[in-house]
Scaffold this active site. Structure first.
Site, short mmCIF file in Angstrom:
data_model
loop_
_atom_site.label_atom_id
_atom_site.label_comp_id
_atom_site.label_asym_id
_atom_site.label_seq_id
_atom_site.Cartn_x
_atom_site.Cartn_y
_atom_site.Cartn_z
N GLU A 176 0.83 -1.21 0.00
CA GLU A 176 0.00 0.00 0.00
C GLU A 176 0.87 1.26 0.00
O GLU A 176 0.77 2.13 0.88
CB GLU A 176 -0.99 -0.03 1.17
CG GLU A 176 -1.99 -1.17 1.02
CD GLU A 176 -3.20 -1.11 1.95
OE1 GLU A 176 -3.23 -0.31 2.89
OE2 GLU A 176 -4.14 -1.90 1.71
N GLU A 295 -4.90 -8.57 -0.71
CA GLU A 295 -5.76 -8.29 0.44
C GLU A 295 -7.17 -8.12 -0.09
O GLU A 295 -7.43 -7.24 -0.91
CB GLU A 295 -5.33 -7.02 1.19
CG GLU A 295 -4.05 -7.21 1.99
CD GLU A 295 -3.67 -6.01 2.84
OE1 GLU A 295 -4.56 -5.30 3.32
OE2 GLU A 295 -2.44 -5.79 2.99
#
Ligand code: AHR
Length: 489
Positions: A176, A295
């Site tokens: 991220e 994810e």
């Protein structure tokens, strides 16, 4: 009667087994009191890992585990987690401010890779590119993978109890990076990736480096990142993106409207895969940036798990989460030619988990049972399916389906997305024939709010029925999931 057409001549591709992976981060109760209870625990454990979880993960054939984060990866120094446990430091983790817990480093590289060896699963390590250096990550790969007795770090590994290399192939380069992983722009991440990549790829042959990609529908991130990588191809093997669905009422006491709202959000995964893949194709990077959805899952309000909020992000898991699981894995199967791997967030005591545990207690969630039922799709050849049935609120189709063939068997998984109506569904083969011997595995009994607890661990478990003269007709309870396994003629 509803129907599912099985279009045998239309082969989509092979569903990589790694689509069925899980994510285990150092956060809340995932590692400590989740998978790891410690060697001194009175509960059954293997080298400190909870035996129940190992047995159940092996049963469901879970092929891949991503570790150590998530956001945690971005403050992780792998050197803290090797050597004698009593000498390892305790650190502030990126989650400490949220839950007041410190990282004791009792599970480090050797322990995690031992866990994977016990499972027979592949390891996927997310490397820290935010608060460390390319050289430090290069050394981590050297520690894990250099042949026995060659380098000083391979000797250190041997002195820590593992002479032979672990051969960890899959390395994520950051996490991220648009947010907690460095607050980068896509261009600056792409440059960082290029720098790290040069220091990572040549430690040993055969490494597969995964680009840290966009958040959900941020396709412009993907495009801009790929545009910077485009002139420097050759050494990435996949590109991640993350997608969570949520904001659909209480974890357990949701309304019917919230049931459909969540399922509709889960269904968006289909469009996300198509759009990110279109960007990959437009940069001709199909073989460099296969999708890695590392994810995914539901993100409900906190505090509904057994720890009542002590374990950060821990949530109960109902039949609604099980149906989201089946929908998502069906979408992955139906786009398998674009997908390299996927890891659900997370394994235990957290978001969309497969297990809930505390002390001596450990139960499987309905989500676990869907992974178990759908394992037969792993490495199988996926064929096109077409579901014909009435639509539902939120523009949802009535059914989510995928079908695949392996070892002379056809496996069909169908989720009934209706909260209220049971379905009779007829499987109709085109360009192929199915046999008469079938096994029908059903999860759900019409109560869309059902879930398991420590007191009632088997409230939601699948039932299996063997059929000798299969007519092709299957019953699917409202809000239920069915996997049919039938011989191919
Ligand atoms: O899964 C929980 C967190 O969600 C992960 O650490 C992070 O990558 C994501 O934002």
């Amino acid at each position: 009667m509803d129907r599912i057409d099985l279009v045998f001549p239309e082969i989509i591709g092979k569903a990589e087994k790694n689509i069925y992976g899980v994510f285990a981060e150092h956060i809340g109760g995932v590692i400590y009191d989740g998978i790891y209870v410690g060697e001194d625990s009175t509960g059954p454990n293997v080298h400190g890992f909870r035996k129940e979880i190992i047995v159940k993960m092996k049963k469901a054939n879970i092929p891949l585990v991503r570790w150590p984060g998530g956001c945690f990866a971005e403050v992780y120094d792998w050197m803290d987690g090797i050597g004698p446990k009593e000498e390892r430091p305790t650190r502030v983790s990126c989650w400490t401010m949220r839950d007041g817990r410190y990282e004791p480093n009792l599970v480090g590289t050797d322990e995690f890779l031992d866990f994977c060896e016990q499972l027979g699963a592949e390891a996927y390590i997310a490397a820290n590119i935010t608060s460390t250096t390319p050289m430090h990550i290069r050394k981590w790969i050297d520690y894990c993978n250099s042949p026995a007795g060659t380098t000083t770090l391979s000797q250190l590994r041997e002195s820590n109890g593992h002479k032979e290399p672990y051969n960890v192939k899959l390395w994520g380069v950051g996490n991220e990076t648009w947010g907690g992983g460095g607050n980068m722009t896509p261009e600056s991440y792409a440059m960082e990736y290029r720098r790290y990549r040069e220091m990572m790829f040549d430690v040993v042959p055969g490494l597969e480096l995964i680009l840290s990609g966009a958040n959900a529908g941020d396709i412009s991130w993907t495009r801009q990142m790929l545009s910077v990588l485009d002139n420097n191809r050759g050494k990435s093997s996949g590109m991640s993106f993350h997608y969570y669905c949520g904001n659909a009422g209480d974890t357990v006491n949701f309304t019917e409207e919230e049931w459909y709202r969540l399922l509709s959000q889960a269904g968006k995964m289909d469009e996300l895969i198509r759009r990110h893949w279109a960007a990959v194709v437009s940069y001709k990077m199909e073989d460099k940036a296969k999708l890695c959805i590392d994810e995914w899952g539901c993100w409900h309000p906190e505090g509904t798990g057994p720890s009542k909020g002590y374990n950060l992000f821990e949530q109960q898991s109902t039949m609604r989460d099980a149906v989201v699981t089946a929908m998502t894995l069906n979408i992955f199967n139906n786009h398998c030619e674009k997908i390299k791997l996927c890891t659900v967030a997370q394994l235990v005591n957290n978001l969309h988990c497969l297990f809930l545990s505390a002390g001596e207690n450990c139960i499987c969630t309905p989500t676990y049972h869907v992974f178990d039922m759908m394992q037969y799709h792993q490495d199988a050849t996926v064929i096109r399916t077409i579901a014909e049935c009435d639509g539902l609120p939120e523009d949802l189709p009535g059914l989510s389906v995928s079908a695949s063939m392996k070892d002379g068997m056809l496996t069909v998984t169908a989720a009934n997305l209706s909260a209220t109506e049971d379905r009779e569904v007829s499987l109709v083969p085109f360009g192929g024939e199915i046999g008469k011997e079938a096994e029908i595995i059903t999860l759900g009994d019409g109560d869309i709010h059902a879930y398991n607890t420590f007191e009632q661990p088997e409230r939601v478990v699948p039932t299996t029925k063997k059929v000798e003269n299969f007519s092709g007709v299957v019953s699917i309870p409202a809000g239920g999931v069915v996997t049919v396994r039938v011989s191919l003629k």
